[in-house]
Design a protein around this motif. Sequence first.
Motif, short mmCIF file in Angstrom:
data_model
loop_
_atom_site.label_atom_id
_atom_site.label_comp_id
_atom_site.label_asym_id
_atom_site.label_seq_id
_atom_site.Cartn_x
_atom_site.Cartn_y
_atom_site.Cartn_z
N ASN A 87 0.87 -1.18 0.00
CA ASN A 87 0.00 0.00 0.00
C ASN A 87 0.90 1.23 0.00
O ASN A 87 1.38 1.67 1.05
CB ASN A 87 -0.91 -0.01 1.23
N SER A 114 -2.43 5.60 -0.96
CA SER A 114 -3.45 4.54 -0.81
C SER A 114 -4.60 5.03 0.07
O SER A 114 -4.39 5.81 1.01
CB SER A 114 -2.84 3.30 -0.15
N ASN A 115 -5.79 4.52 -0.21
CA ASN A 115 -6.96 4.89 0.57
C ASN A 115 -7.06 4.07 1.85
O ASN A 115 -6.70 2.90 1.87
CB ASN A 115 -8.24 4.65 -0.23
N ALA A 116 -7.62 4.72 2.87
CA ALA A 116 -7.80 4.04 4.15
C ALA A 116 -8.75 2.85 4.02
O ALA A 116 -8.67 1.91 4.81
CB ALA A 116 -8.32 5.01 5.20
N ASP A 117 -9.66 2.89 3.05
CA ASP A 117 -10.61 1.78 2.94
C ASP A 117 -10.29 0.86 1.76
O ASP A 117 -11.15 0.10 1.30
CB ASP A 117 -12.05 2.31 2.85
N SER A 118 -9.06 0.90 1.27
CA SER A 118 -8.70 0.07 0.11
C SER A 118 -8.75 -1.41 0.46
O SER A 118 -8.52 -1.81 1.61
CB SER A 118 -7.29 0.46 -0.38
N PRO A 165 -2.54 9.84 3.93
CA PRO A 165 -2.31 8.78 2.94
C PRO A 165 -0.88 8.81 2.41
O PRO A 165 -0.42 7.85 1.82
CB PRO A 165 -3.31 9.11 1.82
N PRO A 177 1.16 5.73 4.45
CA PRO A 177 0.05 4.78 4.61
C PRO A 177 0.01 4.13 6.00
O PRO A 177 -1.07 3.88 6.54
CB PRO A 177 0.33 3.75 3.51
N LEU A 214 -2.23 5.49 8.67
CA LEU A 214 -3.68 5.26 8.58
C LEU A 214 -4.15 4.09 9.44
O LEU A 214 -5.34 3.94 9.69
CB LEU A 214 -4.08 5.00 7.11
#
Lengths: 247, 283
Positions: free
Chosen positions: A142, A146-150, A215, A218, A221
């Motif tokens: 990641n 990257s997104n926290a909800d990926s 982000p 990562p 997060l």
Amino acid sequence: MQVYISDNYQQQAGLAATHLAECMSSRPQPLICVASGDSPAGMYASLISQVNNKFLNIDEWNFVGLDEWLGMNGKDEGSCRYHLNRQLFDPLNINAAKICFFDGRAADPDHECVVTENYIIDKGGIDVTILGLGLNGHVGMNEPGSNADSRSRVVTLDPLTVQTGQKYFSEAKELEGGLTLGIGTIMESKSIFLLVNGLKKAAVVKRMLEEPASPQIPASLILQHPSIRIYLDRDAASFLTHQHTTN
Amino acid sequence: MASTQHIGIDLGGTNVRVGLVDGPQLLDLYTESTKAGGSQQEVIEQLFSVTDRFYNDQIQSIGIGVPGLVDVSQGMVFDVVNIPSLQEIPLQALMEDRYRIPVRINNDANCFALGEYHFGTGKRQGSMVGLSIGTGLGAGIIINGKLHSGKHCGAGEFGMIDYLEHNIEYYASGQFFQHVYDIDGLTVFKLAVEGDDSALEMYRVFGKHLGNAIKTILYTLDTDKIVLGGSVSEAWPYFKNSMWEQIKTFAYKKTILELKVDISALSNSALLGAAALYIHDNL
């Protein structure tokens, strides 16, 4: 969040292995997500010693791999699976049927991600996720942004990862991408162990712990996870200025 | 796979017990009376002879628990209760010279705690204290999965803390009955089993003192778990309630709500713990 700062790598590894055994032993048929790399290697060695000396029984454990290079699998020297086979699976004699691992050579890598997410659901979720920390703050693959909800997915690699990843291979490799569990997937595990050692990680450890979550780092997060433990050696902790728990 | 057999020795003032151990399993056990009044040479020879019974080239290490002060890093035994000749003995070096495998020496109460932590009631409790209550009161401390022996193996000697007219050990071990009521512990136990009111009252008072001892431990370590072993723990039903009544006067309610106090369910924790010393060191 609990931060453990050990005097050296060996103590850090032993402490993390002790906590890991405690955590996993309290759960029936637990699922552990394992990272390859130098950071967790000492912890795996300590775990192997516990098992080989019959201090710990892992017959019920199942394993899922955290990430893999795109275009590679266990047959490729230097792949994540290749390293984990040597660091963990082979010494523990783990039956391949108890391991779910991204096959980066698969014709449909996206399908690999679906298979992995389904495997995790099927096993009742991940009990403990083991993570290292990249120089750029990545966890798994990641990468920054990257997104926290990926979720589990195929990713493009950060140039720094392409560069530092070379250390795992005997000759120069063109690293084209990766398959990784997502931040959201990792956050759903019941516990997270993040292991970081060495002076070269001190700056990114400081950014992760002492700057606002973003982000761009990562790893920052996942700090809100209700059961995250961070294991540092003195070197990795040496740039920290705020007080963190020490054991 | 390589052998995982170890020898554990519990060198007491009365008996020396030797076990052939494989992980959590005691494969074989041998006991004889300790030559407690013997010369240094005689006691060492006895240790060699009992070890020889189980020693073979598959044995990975030897661990010895002694009731006394040990410098763990040097493998030196300084002082052993009831064996006056064992003073300042480099026991680890003597054993390693003879057997050519790793040898570890530690305090017997520490071995008890270690056995409980790896294989017993205290299994994987993170932080726990093993309290061995016999003629004396010994304690072994596990913090974050590691035995905390202290520099001179003296950590956990709660029995030595001043308490009332004497010290904690005087009131919270088997000595209590002899000192305060002039009756030996075994007789009190037999009377209590028969329902004798005065014996039950003695246990009630004993439980109160033990509860105070446990509070002292909690103020120092705030552990998750305490495991009781040793001969006095057989009388658990007779002192359990008064012990808990006293513990409940502890200032921090959350500590008490989460505290677990249990009796050892293993019959040979100290032997298993002694046999585990070397592996534990290297985990």
